[in-house]
Motif scaffolding. Structure first.
Motif, PDB file in Angstrom:
ATOM      1  N   MET A   1       0.835  -1.189   0.000  1.00 48.59           N
ATOM      2  CA  MET A   1       0.000   0.000   0.000  1.00 48.59           C
ATOM      3  C   MET A   1       0.874   1.244   0.000  1.00 48.59           C
ATOM      4  O   MET A   1       1.835   1.341   0.760  1.00 48.59           O
ATOM      5  N   THR A   2       0.540   2.199  -0.869  1.00 49.81           N
ATOM      6  CA  THR A   2       1.204   3.503  -0.901  1.00 49.81           C
ATOM      7  C   THR A   2       0.138   4.582  -0.790  1.00 49.81           C
ATOM      8  O   THR A   2      -1.011   4.377  -1.168  1.00 49.81           O
ATOM      9  N   GLY A   3       0.529   5.739  -0.247  1.00 52.25           N
ATOM     10  CA  GLY A   3      -0.409   6.843  -0.078  1.00 52.25           C
ATOM     11  C   GLY A   3      -1.256   6.648   1.160  1.00 52.25           C
ATOM     12  O   GLY A   3      -1.071   5.704   1.927  1.00 52.25           O
ATOM     13  N   GLY A   4      -2.221   7.551   1.365  1.00 49.41           N
ATOM     14  CA  GLY A   4      -3.100   7.455   2.527  1.00 49.41           C
ATOM     15  C   GLY A   4      -2.307   7.458   3.815  1.00 49.41           C
ATOM     16  O   GLY A   4      -1.443   8.300   4.024  1.00 49.41           O
ATOM     17  N   ILE A   5      -2.556   6.494   4.699  1.00 44.89           N
ATOM     18  CA  ILE A   5      -1.844   6.433   5.976  1.00 44.89           C
ATOM     19  C   ILE A   5      -0.362   6.094   5.800  1.00 44.89           C
ATOM     20  O   ILE A   5       0.439   6.320   6.693  1.00 44.89           O
ATOM     21  N   ALA A   6       0.002   5.536   4.634  1.00 46.94           N
ATOM     22  CA  ALA A   6       1.403   5.199   4.379  1.00 46.94           C
ATOM     23  C   ALA A   6       2.224   6.429   3.997  1.00 46.94           C
ATOM     24  O   ALA A   6       3.446   6.400   4.038  1.00 46.94           O
ATOM     25  N   GLY A   7       1.535   7.519   3.624  1.00 52.43           N
ATOM     26  CA  GLY A   7       2.254   8.726   3.207  1.00 52.43           C
ATOM     27  C   GLY A   7       3.057   8.456   1.943  1.00 52.43           C
ATOM     28  O   GLY A   7       2.555   7.876   0.996  1.00 52.43           O
ATOM     29  N   ASP A   8       4.326   8.848   1.944  1.00 49.18           N
ATOM     30  CA  ASP A   8       5.168   8.644   0.764  1.00 49.18           C
ATOM     31  C   ASP A   8       5.948   7.331   0.839  1.00 49.18           C
ATOM     32  O   ASP A   8       6.810   7.076   0.021  1.00 49.18           O
ATOM     33  N   ARG A   9       5.640   6.500   1.838  1.00 45.65           N
ATOM     34  CA  ARG A   9       6.295   5.203   1.989  1.00 45.65           C
ATOM     35  C   ARG A   9       5.405   4.101   1.430  1.00 45.65           C
ATOM     36  O   ARG A   9       4.247   4.315   1.101  1.00 45.65           O
ATOM     37  N   THR A  10       5.936   2.913   1.356  1.00 44.84           N
ATOM     38  CA  THR A  10       5.173   1.734   0.950  1.00 44.84           C
ATOM     39  C   THR A  10       5.087   0.789   2.132  1.00 44.84           C
ATOM     40  O   THR A  10       6.104   0.452   2.737  1.00 44.84           O
ATOM     41  N   LEU A  11       3.866   0.407   2.508  1.00 42.58           N
ATOM     42  CA  LEU A  11       3.656  -0.587   3.560  1.00 42.58           C
ATOM     43  C   LEU A  11       3.447  -1.936   2.895  1.00 42.58           C
ATOM     44  O   LEU A  11       2.654  -2.052   1.952  1.00 42.58           O
ATOM     45  N   GLY A  12       4.129  -2.950   3.366  1.00 40.77           N
ATOM     46  CA  GLY A  12       4.007  -4.281   2.772  1.00 40.77           C
ATOM     47  C   GLY A  12       3.627  -5.330   3.800  1.00 40.77           C
ATOM     48  O   GLY A  12       4.099  -5.280   4.941  1.00 40.77           O
ATOM     49  N   VAL A  13       2.757  -6.238   3.393  1.00 37.08           N
ATOM     50  CA  VAL A  13       2.332  -7.340   4.255  1.00 37.08           C
ATOM     51  C   VAL A  13       2.321  -8.606   3.407  1.00 37.08           C
ATOM     52  O   VAL A  13       1.813  -8.613   2.283  1.00 37.08           O
ATOM     53  N   THR A  14       2.876  -9.682   3.945  1.00 33.52           N
ATOM     54  CA  THR A  14       2.809 -10.980   3.289  1.00 33.52           C
ATOM     55  C   THR A  14       2.048 -11.933   4.200  1.00 33.52           C
ATOM     56  O   THR A  14       2.325 -12.019   5.389  1.00 33.52           O
ATOM     57  N   VAL A  15       1.067 -12.632   3.635  1.00 36.19           N
ATOM     58  CA  VAL A  15       0.231 -13.556   4.399  1.00 36.19           C
ATOM     59  C   VAL A  15       0.390 -14.955   3.823  1.00 36.19           C
ATOM     60  O   VAL A  15       0.181 -15.174   2.627  1.00 36.19           O
ATOM     61  N   ASP A  16       0.793 -15.903   4.670  1.00 34.01           N
ATOM     62  CA  ASP A  16       0.783 -17.319   4.312  1.00 34.01           C
ATOM     63  C   ASP A  16      -0.496 -17.901   4.882  1.00 34.01           C
ATOM     64  O   ASP A  16      -0.741 -17.797   6.088  1.00 34.01           O
ATOM     65  N   GLN A  17      -1.288 -18.501   4.026  1.00 39.88           N
ATOM     66  CA  GLN A  17      -2.602 -18.974   4.454  1.00 39.88           C
ATOM     67  C   GLN A  17      -2.767 -20.459   4.147  1.00 39.88           C
ATOM     68  O   GLN A  17      -2.441 -20.920   3.064  1.00 39.88           O
ATOM     69  N   ARG A  18      -3.268 -21.191   5.134  1.00 44.23           N
ATOM     70  CA  ARG A  18      -3.642 -22.593   4.975  1.00 44.23           C
ATOM     71  C   ARG A  18      -5.001 -22.770   5.621  1.00 44.23           C
ATOM     72  O   ARG A  18      -5.174 -22.460   6.801  1.00 44.23           O
ATOM     73  N   LEU A  19      -5.977 -23.235   4.884  1.00 49.75           N
ATOM     74  CA  LEU A  19      -7.327 -23.383   5.390  1.00 49.75           C
ATOM     75  C   LEU A  19      -7.881 -24.733   4.959  1.00 49.75           C
ATOM     76  O   LEU A  19      -7.813 -25.089   3.788  1.00 49.75           O
ATOM     77  N   THR A  20      -8.389 -25.484   5.912  1.00 44.84           N
ATOM     78  CA  THR A  20      -9.031 -26.771   5.618  1.00 44.84           C
ATOM     79  C   THR A  20     -10.407 -26.776   6.266  1.00 44.84           C
ATOM     80  O   THR A  20     -10.541 -26.447   7.449  1.00 44.84           O
ATOM     81  N   LEU A  21     -11.406 -27.136   5.491  1.00 44.73           N
ATOM     82  CA  LEU A  21     -12.779 -27.217   5.990  1.00 44.73           C
ATOM     83  C   LEU A  21     -13.295 -28.629   5.817  1.00 44.73           C
ATOM     84  O   LEU A  21     -13.065 -29.270   4.792  1.00 44.73           O
TER      85      LEU A  21
END
Length: 70
Positions: free
Chosen positions: A44-64
């Motif tokens: 994400m860039t802009g908004g609450i991130a300002g002139d920086r870039t916020l990065g998030v990585t999600v590893d997901q495993r789901l079994t139903l």
């Protein structure tokens, strides 16, 4: 993706992979199980991130699995 989160306009970039399967019971007429796995990266860039870039990585495993019941 351009969004307005109420604190200014942000740009979101999504990347990654997800894969899965689903098991359907014809006799019961419903999904009885499934699995989903993968990794998603959000930047994400802009908004609450300002002139920086916020990065998030999600590893997901789901079994139903549907439980036998009354």
């Amino acid at each position: 993706i351009a969004v307005d989160l109420g604190v200014g306009r942000s740009t979101l970039r999504l990347s990654g992979t997800l894969a899965g399967d689903q098991e359907f019971s014809v006799s019961r007429g419903t999904v009885v199980g499934g699995a989903l796995a993968g990794r998603i990266r959000l930047e994400m860039t802009g908004g609450i991130a300002g002139d920086r870039t916020l990065g998030v990585t999600v590893d997901q495993r789901l079994t139903l699995r549907t439980l036998e019941g009354p």
